[in-house]
Design a protein around this motif. Structure first.
Motif, PDB file in Angstrom:
ATOM      1  N   TRP A 424       0.836  -1.214   0.000  1.00  0.00           N
ATOM      2  CA  TRP A 424       0.000   0.000   0.000  1.00  0.00           C
ATOM      3  C   TRP A 424       0.862   1.251   0.000  1.00  0.00           C
ATOM      4  CZ3 TRP A 424      -4.550   0.072  -1.737  1.00  0.00           C
ATOM      5  CH2 TRP A 424      -5.445  -0.987  -1.556  1.00  0.00           C
ATOM      6  N   HIS A 425       1.992   1.212   0.711  1.00  0.00           N
ATOM      7  CA  HIS A 425       2.892   2.358   0.702  1.00  0.00           C
ATOM      8  C   HIS A 425       3.434   2.629  -0.703  1.00  0.00           C
ATOM      9  CE1 HIS A 425       5.874   5.275   2.015  1.00  0.00           C
ATOM     10  NE2 HIS A 425       6.823   4.559   1.406  1.00  0.00           N
ATOM     11  N   ALA A 426       3.840   1.571  -1.388  1.00  0.00           N
ATOM     12  CA  ALA A 426       4.340   1.725  -2.750  1.00  0.00           C
ATOM     13  C   ALA A 426       3.251   2.252  -3.678  1.00  0.00           C
ATOM     14  CB  ALA A 426       4.877   0.394  -3.268  1.00  0.00           C
ATOM     15  N   LEU A 427       2.020   1.776  -3.488  1.00  0.00           N
ATOM     16  CA  LEU A 427       0.902   2.251  -4.307  1.00  0.00           C
ATOM     17  C   LEU A 427       0.606   3.723  -4.040  1.00  0.00           C
ATOM     18  CD1 LEU A 427      -1.479  -0.844  -4.003  1.00  0.00           C
ATOM     19  CD2 LEU A 427      -0.333  -0.054  -6.092  1.00  0.00           C
ATOM     20  N   GLU A 428       0.728   4.133  -2.775  1.00  0.00           N
ATOM     21  CA  GLU A 428       0.514   5.553  -2.437  1.00  0.00           C
ATOM     22  C   GLU A 428       1.541   6.429  -3.155  1.00  0.00           C
ATOM     23  OE1 GLU A 428      -1.806   7.014  -0.786  1.00  0.00           O
ATOM     24  OE2 GLU A 428      -2.780   5.473   0.436  1.00  0.00           O
ATOM     25  N   VAL A 429       2.807   6.034  -3.101  1.00  0.00           N
ATOM     26  CA  VAL A 429       3.853   6.818  -3.759  1.00  0.00           C
ATOM     27  C   VAL A 429       3.644   6.846  -5.272  1.00  0.00           C
ATOM     28  CG1 VAL A 429       6.337   6.985  -4.200  1.00  0.00           C
ATOM     29  CG2 VAL A 429       5.522   6.322  -1.923  1.00  0.00           C
ATOM     30  N   ALA A 430       3.228   5.714  -5.844  1.00  0.00           N
ATOM     31  CA  ALA A 430       3.041   5.619  -7.294  1.00  0.00           C
ATOM     32  C   ALA A 430       1.711   6.210  -7.747  1.00  0.00           C
ATOM     33  CB  ALA A 430       3.134   4.161  -7.726  1.00  0.00           C
ATOM     34  N   GLN A 431       0.937   6.801  -6.829  1.00  0.00           N
ATOM     35  CA  GLN A 431      -0.359   7.407  -7.143  1.00  0.00           C
ATOM     36  C   GLN A 431      -1.342   6.382  -7.714  1.00  0.00           C
ATOM     37  OE1 GLN A 431      -0.528  10.806  -6.207  1.00  0.00           O
ATOM     38  NE2 GLN A 431       1.469  10.142  -5.460  1.00  0.00           N
ATOM     39  N   ALA A 432      -1.212   5.134  -7.209  1.00  0.00           N
ATOM     40  CA  ALA A 432      -2.090   4.073  -7.695  1.00  0.00           C
ATOM     41  C   ALA A 432      -3.014   3.542  -6.602  1.00  0.00           C
ATOM     42  CB  ALA A 432      -1.252   2.919  -8.253  1.00  0.00           C
ATOM     43  N   ALA A 433      -2.880   4.031  -5.376  1.00  0.00           N
ATOM     44  CA  ALA A 433      -3.654   3.478  -4.260  1.00  0.00           C
ATOM     45  C   ALA A 433      -5.150   3.705  -4.453  1.00  0.00           C
ATOM     46  CB  ALA A 433      -3.190   4.096  -2.939  1.00  0.00           C
ATOM     47  N   ASP A 434      -5.533   4.885  -4.956  1.00  0.00           N
ATOM     48  CA  ASP A 434      -6.960   5.192  -5.093  1.00  0.00           C
ATOM     49  C   ASP A 434      -7.657   4.238  -6.061  1.00  0.00           C
ATOM     50  OD1 ASP A 434      -6.729   7.233  -3.304  1.00  0.00           O
ATOM     51  OD2 ASP A 434      -6.539   8.825  -4.807  1.00  0.00           O
ATOM     52  N   PHE A 435      -7.041   3.994  -7.215  1.00  0.00           N
ATOM     53  CA  PHE A 435      -7.739   3.135  -8.173  1.00  0.00           C
ATOM     54  C   PHE A 435      -7.712   1.671  -7.733  1.00  0.00           C
ATOM     55  CE2 PHE A 435      -3.763   2.003 -10.491  1.00  0.00           C
ATOM     56  CZ  PHE A 435      -4.053   0.700 -10.865  1.00  0.00           C
ATOM     57  N   VAL A 436      -6.672   1.244  -6.973  1.00  0.00           N
ATOM     58  CA  VAL A 436      -6.642  -0.123  -6.461  1.00  0.00           C
ATOM     59  C   VAL A 436      -7.715  -0.297  -5.383  1.00  0.00           C
ATOM     60  CG1 VAL A 436      -5.272  -1.845  -5.205  1.00  0.00           C
ATOM     61  CG2 VAL A 436      -4.225  -0.507  -7.029  1.00  0.00           C
ATOM     62  N   ARG A 437      -7.892   0.721  -4.517  1.00  0.00           N
ATOM     63  CA  ARG A 437      -8.967   0.650  -3.510  1.00  0.00           C
ATOM     64  C   ARG A 437     -10.332   0.598  -4.191  1.00  0.00           C
ATOM     65  NH1 ARG A 437      -5.811   4.706  -0.717  1.00  0.00           N
ATOM     66  NH2 ARG A 437      -4.734   3.768   1.075  1.00  0.00           N
ATOM     67  N   GLY A 438     -10.435   1.224  -5.342  1.00  0.00           N
ATOM     68  CA  GLY A 438     -11.706   1.222  -6.062  1.00  0.00           C
ATOM     69  C   GLY A 438     -12.030  -0.109  -6.711  1.00  0.00           C
ATOM     70  N   LEU A 439     -11.047  -0.992  -6.822  1.00  0.00           N
ATOM     71  CA  LEU A 439     -11.305  -2.324  -7.375  1.00  0.00           C
ATOM     72  C   LEU A 439     -12.036  -3.168  -6.339  1.00  0.00           C
ATOM     73  CD1 LEU A 439      -7.811  -3.031  -9.029  1.00  0.00           C
ATOM     74  CD2 LEU A 439      -9.909  -2.254 -10.164  1.00  0.00           C
ATOM     75  N   GLU A 440     -12.871  -4.061  -6.792  1.00  0.00           N
ATOM     76  CA  GLU A 440     -13.744  -4.817  -5.899  1.00  0.00           C
ATOM     77  C   GLU A 440     -12.960  -5.625  -4.870  1.00  0.00           C
ATOM     78  OE1 GLU A 440     -17.337  -8.152  -6.203  1.00  0.00           O
ATOM     79  OE2 GLU A 440     -16.698  -7.033  -7.979  1.00  0.00           O
ATOM     80  N   GLN A 441     -11.829  -6.207  -5.280  1.00  0.00           N
ATOM     81  CA  GLN A 441     -11.060  -7.044  -4.359  1.00  0.00           C
ATOM     82  C   GLN A 441      -9.755  -6.403  -3.908  1.00  0.00           C
ATOM     83  OE1 GLN A 441     -10.920 -11.275  -5.640  1.00  0.00           O
ATOM     84  NE2 GLN A 441     -12.283 -10.662  -7.313  1.00  0.00           N
ATOM     85  N   GLY A 442      -9.544  -5.136  -4.208  1.00  0.00           N
ATOM     86  CA  GLY A 442      -8.353  -4.439  -3.751  1.00  0.00           C
ATOM     87  C   GLY A 442      -7.071  -5.085  -4.239  1.00  0.00           C
ATOM     88  N   LEU A 443      -6.176  -5.425  -3.308  1.00  0.00           N
ATOM     89  CA  LEU A 443      -4.903  -6.042  -3.678  1.00  0.00           C
ATOM     90  C   LEU A 443      -5.090  -7.406  -4.342  1.00  0.00           C
ATOM     91  CD1 LEU A 443      -2.681  -5.258  -0.530  1.00  0.00           C
ATOM     92  CD2 LEU A 443      -2.480  -4.261  -2.813  1.00  0.00           C
ATOM     93  N   ASN A 444      -6.219  -8.042  -4.084  1.00  0.00           N
ATOM     94  CA  ASN A 444      -6.478  -9.360  -4.670  1.00  0.00           C
ATOM     95  C   ASN A 444      -7.265  -9.270  -5.973  1.00  0.00           C
ATOM     96  OD1 ASN A 444      -5.213 -10.861  -2.560  1.00  0.00           O
ATOM     97  ND2 ASN A 444      -7.001 -10.491  -1.266  1.00  0.00           N
TER      98      ASN A 444
END
Length: 559
Positions: A424-444
């Motif tokens: 999640w930290h890497a996703l935050e830095v890469a500005q990708a955390a928001d769209f991954v959270r928006g996915l139905e299964q998140g990291l999975n």
């Protein structure tokens, strides 16, 4: 074990006609029912031995052939994994896929047939001739004509089949290449409404494969009628001459029956060999194609005595680097010098085709420099242990590739033990955390092969996050922000600046706004360094850089 079982079952097959002849001559003709029952029981026992040995031989043959196929596929895969970009380009992905799958399968099938047929065929052929001679020597003269005719007929057909099989495998490569291009480029095909053209292109490749397959099939279809013609003519000859010998009293009916059985066994052995010969040319061609891969050595050779520890942390230096592709008239890079230090951002810019991506590829040894040196912490990269290289250098390629799996499996590619918090930290830095959270299964959430179920910008940010999880000492960004809008680009670069403050960062970019604040900008033109410095210095004194900047910004914006 397989050879022993095949030998036993073939010997049993050869013994059965002799028992049958004894039953006819000594039991049926004389009316001795006890003799018939006694030797009939022996025939049943021999048949049981034959069946059991045959089942065991087929089992061991199938298991051994499957193991061989597994080992060859693994060997081809391991060799391909060691290839640099140069060798991969030499063979091409469609051909390598065909060689690893279809070609290995053809070799495996040949080995299976060899274990189940060819081991017993020579035993049966030689044994049948010996047993036939034991029944009647003069009648065996028919075999002197049958066997050579069969051998010559089969060899002439097989000789013509071999070049056709090589052409067939090459055209199978072409079909795979066209199909791969059409599946990968489906959006482009539809955007330009080129469906009819692509259907025609595939139909052409398919027709060429069909034509050579039909030509091969005709020869294969000719093989069995040829063999059967010789067999039937020889059977008629045996019955004709055998009847005369029985009439003269020189031969018994049981012996003629046994002789016919041995003739059929000899012919069956030849037919089994014929069936094998039909497979041999194609399998031979496939084996040669596999051997081409296994015999090809990577131009990126692992060090004999690798360096497993580095003294400093992330100092990158390129000294007089040259690179030339095999057969190319001009080198891509010529005498390139570059120094990138920890805590600094070094940018590389230049026109299309100036060698920027090639220069970056020299650092993680996607290919080796044909001249000069690439040093990490004072050590030539050709002397570094590959595992140490992977920990030290993180590359985000120009075309980010995601593997089929989930978001998490892709992010953990460089660091399998990374925790969810690190992801999640890497996703935050890469500005990708928001769209991954928006996915139905998140990291999975599932990721398709190549990342085709996410957008180009999302794919780039996930690729950047994957490298951030790895936390290398040298970050190489090969035009990795091109699919991002200006706002996301700015936020990402600001977050990266804090995250990589102590690391060495090298950025290749076409967009001036991405690299204008770099500590050092290196300008490439036709493979040569034509300038280096900060943005304002290059604007004042480097015409190549100035042209690139003013093609994107106004004079006021550039200032």
């Amino acid at each position: 074990m397989l050879v022993v079982l095949q030998f036993l079952q073939t010997c049993a097959s050869l013994y059965l006609p002799s028992l049958n002849a004894d039953i006819i001559d000594n039991g049926v003709v004389t009316g001795d029912t006890g003799y018939i029952l006694q030797f009939g029981a022996i025939m049943v026992a021999v048949s049981v031995v034959q069946v059991v040995c045959n089942i065991g031989a087929v089992y061991y043959g199938a298991r051994t052939a499957a193991a061989l196929g597994k080992d060859v596929r693994a060997a081809v895969f391991d060799r391909v994994q060691s290839f640099s970009a140069r060798e991969l380009g030499q063979f091409g992905a469609p051909s390598l896929i065909t060689r690893t799958t279809n070609d290995v399968q053809q070799v495996q099938m040949l080995v299976l047939m060899a274990f189940t047929l060819m081991v017993s065929a020579p035993i049966m052929c030689v044994g049948g001739i010996v047993m036939a001679l034991g029944q009647d020597v003069p009648l065996s003269a028919v075999l002197l004509a049958v066997v050579p005719v069969l051998g010559i007929s089969v060899s002439l057909i097989v000789r013509r089949m071999r070049p056709l099989f090589r052409t067939m495998q090459e055209r199978l490569d072409t079909v795979n290449r066209v199909l791969r291009e059409q599946i990968t480029g489906n959006r482009v095909i539809r955007a330009f409404v080129r469906d009819a053209y692509e259907r025609g292109r595939f139909a052409g490749a398919n027709r060429e494969l069909t034509d050579v397959s039909v030509a091969t099939g005709r020869l294969m279809a000719l093989m069995f009628p040829t063999v059967m013609t010789v067999v039937n003519v020889s059977s008629v000859a045996v019955v004709w001459f055998g009847a005369h010998r029985i009439d003269s009293g020189a031969m018994q009916i049981g012996a003629l029956t046994a002789f016919l059985a041995y003739l059929m066994q000899i012919v069956m052995a030849v037919m089994m060999a014929t069936f094998m010969f039909m497979m041999v040319p194609r399998a031979e061609v496939c084996a040669e194609r596999i051997e081409e891969v296994l015999a090809t050595r990577s131009s990126v050779v692992p060090p004999v005595s690798p360096v497993r520890e580095l003294a400093r942390h992330g100092h990158l230096e390129i000294r007089g680097a040259d690179f030339r592709y095999p057969g190319a008239e001009e080198p891509v890079l010529r005498g390139v010098d570059l120094v990138a230090r920890p805590g600094e951002v070094t940018a590389v810019i230049g026109s299309t085709g100036s060698g920027k991506s090639t220069l970056l590829g020299l650092v993680p040894r996607l290919f080796d420099a044909t001249g000069g040196e690439v040093l990490v912490d004072g050590v030539d990269v050709r002397e570094l242990d590959p595992a140490l290289m992977a920990r030290t250098v993180g590359l985000v390629p120009q075309k980010p590739y995601l593997f089929s799996g989930t978001v998490a499996t892709n992010l953990r590619y460089g660091k399998p033990g990374a925790s969810d918090e690190e992801l999640w930290h890497a996703l935050e830095v890469a500005q990708a955390a928001d769209f991954v959270r928006g996915l139905e299964q998140g990291l999975n959430a599932p990721i398709a092969q190549g990342g085709t179920n996410v957008s180009g910008g999302q794919r780039q940010r996930l690729a950047i996050a994957r490298t951030l999880v790895q936390r290398p000492e040298i970050y190489l960004f090969d035009d990795s922000f091109s699919a991002l809008d200006y706002a996301t680009d700015a936020r990402l670069r600001a977050a990266l600046a804090a995250e990589t403050a102590d690391a060495t960062v090298v950025i290749v970019a076409q967009r001036v706004a991405t690299i204008r604040d770099a500590d050092r900008i290196v300008v490439l033109d036709e493979g040569r360094v034509v300038g280096a410095g900060r943005h304002h210095e290059l604007m004042a004194g480097n015409e190549t850089y100035r042209e690139i900047v003013l093609s994107q910004l106004t004079e006021a914006e550039a200032a």
